[in-house]
Design a protein around this motif. Sequence first.
Motif, mmCIF file in Angstrom:
data_model
loop_
_atom_site.group_PDB
_atom_site.id
_atom_site.type_symbol
_atom_site.label_atom_id
_atom_site.label_comp_id
_atom_site.label_asym_id
_atom_site.label_seq_id
_atom_site.Cartn_x
_atom_site.Cartn_y
_atom_site.Cartn_z
ATOM 1 N N ILE A 3 28.928 45.189 27.739
ATOM 2 C CA ILE A 3 30.370 45.041 27.805
ATOM 3 C C ILE A 3 30.723 43.588 28.112
ATOM 4 C CG2 ILE A 3 32.466 45.775 29.001
ATOM 5 C CD1 ILE A 3 30.988 48.408 29.647
ATOM 6 N N LEU A 4 31.492 42.981 27.196
ATOM 7 C CA LEU A 4 31.966 41.611 27.416
ATOM 8 C C LEU A 4 33.167 41.663 28.350
ATOM 9 C CD1 LEU A 4 31.711 38.584 26.599
ATOM 10 C CD2 LEU A 4 33.543 39.048 24.948
ATOM 11 N N ILE A 5 33.075 40.939 29.445
ATOM 12 C CA ILE A 5 34.184 40.828 30.387
ATOM 13 C C ILE A 5 34.982 39.594 29.972
ATOM 14 C CG2 ILE A 5 34.862 40.556 32.789
ATOM 15 C CD1 ILE A 5 32.022 41.717 33.486
ATOM 16 N N ALA A 6 36.241 39.806 29.583
ATOM 17 C CA ALA A 6 37.085 38.723 29.081
ATOM 18 C C ALA A 6 38.332 38.605 29.944
ATOM 19 C CB ALA A 6 37.477 38.999 27.624
ATOM 20 N N GLY A 7 38.712 37.377 30.222
ATOM 21 C CA GLY A 7 39.915 37.125 31.007
ATOM 22 C C GLY A 7 40.070 35.637 31.178
ATOM 23 N N ARG A 26 36.385 35.885 39.603
ATOM 24 C CA ARG A 26 37.178 37.082 39.316
ATOM 25 C C ARG A 26 36.555 37.884 38.172
ATOM 26 N NH1 ARG A 26 41.713 37.601 35.926
ATOM 27 N NH2 ARG A 26 42.783 39.550 36.341
ATOM 28 N N LEU A 27 36.066 37.188 37.156
ATOM 29 C CA LEU A 27 35.368 37.862 36.058
ATOM 30 C C LEU A 27 34.082 38.504 36.571
ATOM 31 C CD1 LEU A 27 35.746 35.134 33.272
ATOM 32 C CD2 LEU A 27 37.017 37.284 33.426
ATOM 33 N N GLU A 28 33.369 37.772 37.410
ATOM 34 C CA GLU A 28 32.084 38.260 37.921
ATOM 35 C C GLU A 28 32.243 39.431 38.891
ATOM 36 O OE1 GLU A 28 29.410 34.214 37.521
ATOM 37 O OE2 GLU A 28 30.445 34.587 39.425
ATOM 38 N N ASP A 29 33.392 39.521 39.545
ATOM 39 C CA ASP A 29 33.592 40.592 40.529
ATOM 40 C C ASP A 29 33.486 41.986 39.923
ATOM 41 O OD1 ASP A 29 33.852 38.862 42.657
ATOM 42 O OD2 ASP A 29 36.056 38.942 42.693
ATOM 43 N N VAL A 30 33.714 42.130 38.627
ATOM 44 C CA VAL A 30 33.597 43.452 38.002
ATOM 45 C C VAL A 30 32.224 43.679 37.364
ATOM 46 C CG1 VAL A 30 36.083 43.679 37.634
ATOM 47 C CG2 VAL A 30 34.637 42.739 35.823
ATOM 48 N N ALA A 31 31.387 42.648 37.342
ATOM 49 C CA ALA A 31 30.088 42.759 36.678
ATOM 50 C C ALA A 31 29.141 43.716 37.404
ATOM 51 C CB ALA A 31 29.442 41.384 36.536
ATOM 52 N N LEU A 32 29.041 43.601 38.714
ATOM 53 C CA LEU A 32 28.106 44.458 39.451
ATOM 54 C C LEU A 32 28.475 45.940 39.351
ATOM 55 C CD1 LEU A 32 25.564 44.665 41.151
ATOM 56 C CD2 LEU A 32 26.995 44.244 43.187
ATOM 57 N N PRO A 33 29.738 46.324 39.505
ATOM 58 C CA PRO A 33 30.072 47.735 39.323
ATOM 59 C C PRO A 33 29.735 48.250 37.924
ATOM 60 C CG PRO A 33 31.873 46.625 40.439
ATOM 61 C CD PRO A 33 30.893 45.563 40.013
ATOM 62 N N LEU A 34 29.927 47.422 36.907
ATOM 63 C CA LEU A 34 29.534 47.842 35.552
ATOM 64 C C LEU A 34 28.029 48.040 35.465
ATOM 65 C CD1 LEU A 34 31.751 45.584 33.258
ATOM 66 C CD2 LEU A 34 31.921 48.061 33.562
ATOM 67 N N PHE A 35 27.285 47.115 36.043
ATOM 68 C CA PHE A 35 25.825 47.224 36.037
ATOM 69 C C PHE A 35 25.370 48.476 36.770
ATOM 70 C CE2 PHE A 35 21.640 46.437 37.853
ATOM 71 C CZ PHE A 35 20.924 46.118 36.708
ATOM 72 N N ARG A 36 25.952 48.705 37.937
ATOM 73 C CA ARG A 36 25.566 49.886 38.722
ATOM 74 C C ARG A 36 25.928 51.190 38.023
ATOM 75 N NH1 ARG A 36 26.859 47.503 44.767
ATOM 76 N NH2 ARG A 36 24.784 46.581 45.036
ATOM 77 N N ALA A 37 26.890 51.135 37.107
ATOM 78 C CA ALA A 37 27.262 52.327 36.333
ATOM 79 C C ALA A 37 26.347 52.501 35.116
ATOM 80 C CB ALA A 37 28.717 52.223 35.886
ATOM 81 N N GLY A 38 25.358 51.611 34.969
ATOM 82 C CA GLY A 38 24.377 51.763 33.901
ATOM 83 C C GLY A 38 24.601 50.884 32.688
ATOM 84 N N HIS A 39 25.538 49.952 32.774
ATOM 85 C CA HIS A 39 25.869 49.107 31.626
ATOM 86 C C HIS A 39 25.371 47.686 31.848
ATOM 87 C CE1 HIS A 39 28.136 52.528 30.381
ATOM 88 N NE2 HIS A 39 28.728 52.540 31.561
ATOM 89 N N PRO A 41 26.775 44.091 31.856
ATOM 90 C CA PRO A 41 27.947 43.237 31.774
ATOM 91 C C PRO A 41 27.563 41.866 31.230
ATOM 92 C CG PRO A 41 27.191 43.377 34.043
ATOM 93 C CD PRO A 41 26.307 44.282 33.233
ATOM 94 N N MET A 42 28.498 41.276 30.478
ATOM 95 C CA MET A 42 28.261 39.945 29.923
ATOM 96 C C MET A 42 29.552 39.144 30.039
ATOM 97 S SD MET A 42 26.325 37.687 28.643
ATOM 98 C CE MET A 42 24.858 38.686 28.567
ATOM 99 N N ILE A 43 29.416 37.899 30.443
ATOM 100 C CA ILE A 43 30.538 36.970 30.513
ATOM 101 C C ILE A 43 30.149 35.758 29.684
ATOM 102 C CG2 ILE A 43 31.925 35.491 32.030
ATOM 103 C CD1 ILE A 43 31.390 37.565 34.279
#
Length: 121
Positions: A3-7, A26-39, A41-43
């Motif tokens: 999942i590309l995190i865009a902002g 701010r972009l990175e703050d959502v990366a760990l929850p995505l990873f922990r959900a099994g995905h 994350p990419m910025i």
Amino acid sequence: MMILIAGPYRSGTGDDATRMAKNLKRLEDVALPLFRAGHLPMIGEWVALPLLQQAGSKVPGDEPYTEIAYPVAHRLLEKCDAVLRLEGASKGADEDVRIARQRGLPVYHTLEEVLLQLSQP
């Protein structure tokens, strides 16, 4: 899914490095929850920033920046399965969304939306 995190990253900062770093966090703050959900994350900046340094970029918007910054995200979108578009004005993130939709990729607008949608069978 990848999942590309865009902002916003550069937008609205006046190219101030401290403000840009705050936007990246701010972009990175959502990366760990995505990873922990099994995905995965990419910025785009995770890839672009080291390349910009290698290319000798001195300021946002210079020739190496133009060559690398946005094209990195566009190439990542060829590999990503979805986009998480965080709020805030950003021409680059808006372009990421346009490309994602053109490719038929889902575009989410909150972390909660991603986690809810991707947890459903």
